[in-house]
Design an enzyme around this catalytic site. Sequence first.
Site, PDB file in Angstrom:
ATOM      1  N   SER A  13      -9.861  -0.570   6.957  1.00 59.33           N
ATOM      2  CA  SER A  13      -9.282  -0.431   5.615  1.00 59.33           C
ATOM      3  C   SER A  13      -8.611  -1.663   5.045  1.00 59.33           C
ATOM      4  CB  SER A  13      -8.288   0.723   5.594  1.00 59.33           C
ATOM      5  OG  SER A  13      -8.987   1.923   5.417  1.00 59.33           O
ATOM      6  N   SER A  35      -9.694   1.784   2.822  1.00 62.45           N
ATOM      7  CA  SER A  35      -8.844   2.525   1.933  1.00 62.45           C
ATOM      8  C   SER A  35      -7.798   1.682   1.196  1.00 62.45           C
ATOM      9  CB  SER A  35      -8.125   3.619   2.735  1.00 62.45           C
ATOM     10  OG  SER A  35      -7.257   3.043   3.692  1.00 62.45           O
ATOM     11  N   LYS A  93       0.854  -1.200   0.000  1.00 61.70           N
ATOM     12  CA  LYS A  93       0.000   0.000   0.000  1.00 61.70           C
ATOM     13  C   LYS A  93       0.884   1.241   0.000  1.00 61.70           C
ATOM     14  CE  LYS A  93      -3.935   1.914   2.630  1.00 61.70           C
ATOM     15  NZ  LYS A  93      -4.856   1.663   3.767  1.00 61.70           N
TER      16      LYS A  93
END
Length: 488
Positions: free
Chosen positions: A180, A156, A81
């Site tokens: 997330s 996210s 990420k």
Amino acid sequence: MTPAAGAPTIREAADALAAGATTSVALTGRVFDRIAAVESRVNAYLTLTQDAALAQAAAADARRAAGTSLGPLDGVPLALKDNLCTRGVATTCASRMLEGFVPPYSATVVERLAAAGAVFTGKTNLDEFAMGSSTENSAFGPTRNPWDLSRVPGGSSGGSAAAVAAGEALGALGSDTGGSIRQPAALCGLTGLKPTYGRVSRYGLVAFASSLDQVGPLARTAEDAALLLEAIEGYDSRDSTSVRRDWEKPLAALTGDLKGKVIGVAEEWYGPGLDPEVRRAVESVRPVLEKLGCTFRTVRLPLQDYGLPVYYLIAPAEASSNLARYDGVKYGRRVEGAHLIEMMKKTRSAGFGPEVKRRIILGTYVLSAGYYDAYYLKALKARTRLRQDFEAALSACDALLSPATPTPAFRIGEKADDPLQMYLSDIYTVSINLAGIPALVFPCGMSGGGLPIGAQLIGRAWEDAALLRLAHRYQAETDWHRKAAPCA
Ligand code: GLN
């Protein structure tokens, strides 16, 4: 044998590498072929590091040939990420504020994966600074759900989830402040774990809400998630909230017995907002776990309704303070002005997107003199009560089973203009971060429209491995985790 999109699981890849049936260069090449085929539609990545990946793969193959393999992750292509700092590789948090920022150091979790021999495919898309539930808040365009390109992958960590679901990486790291990792896992048909707070180092994870943030794995299977967790977990002196203690190791735990384990179910989770298809899929987990020796009981979690409001006071408060560092002076974007204050105003106005600004304004408000006691302090007290609520339920149960999300993946744009609707998609996940306990999401069904549905297992602090064991044993009895995203 190969599940979604023709890509192997991490375990399958590790076994094939160990048996000499494939090489890391071949495996990594196939992953980049897949990226070339689907990435223009999925938009899972912000940065691809193909050359470095192939060099890492060649090094892994050389180690294996020399008999010095670093273990199961040696040579396995994984995605990161883009809020995890990577030395020499751009780290943007999907924000204009950090466009072009290249960190001089790597996050501890990245170093640990590198030490295990992992090959890094690139950096994945996210909601700006990890604030969101759909990856639509990225400054660089939304990621699309590989199961249905008109829908969100969740957020996210939507880029990490979509990359794994589309076969553009064999596994990935995400971060979870209020859901997330778990919400995208649910919407993309993956297994994702939010570890106990303090189990995985936050050093080098760009801070959103420091008392809630944890890094964790997104993978096809619980076994893959265990492989990743085992590599990244453990004490780190560079994170002051990292905890040094003994816990059950994830991989060794997988095969253990489930006889006599007690699973709690709370009525509070099955209110009117829950989609009936999701409800049915989550309820279908029960007979499988019962067959494996678990018993079920009803528990009460009377304070669950406070989770969302408490989270949306505490997380923005911490965000407003953490994001004060983006001032145009030290790093990232800078827009010149006639004087210092004007420079800062212009920099922050240009650098942050609307959701990040909303959180900073909210957070600054609840921390300001006169409102601090009424909002922030009260939220902290409610947080303690919420944690006690979970502790009471978990004193009588080994784990709790809940929905992961109220609905399957929603359409891109459907909630983009309605922050409250967007926040409601976190209703089953945020209170777990407030309590600091572990939770794991795994696929448990499909909607009539062909979208994956996830269930959530919530555990006692430090008992992350027990959740992985439950999901691993469940996955041996079912094949939801083997369904392939069409990615059309
Ligand atoms: N969707 C939640 C939020 O927007 C959680 C985000 C996260 O876990 N990073 O705050």
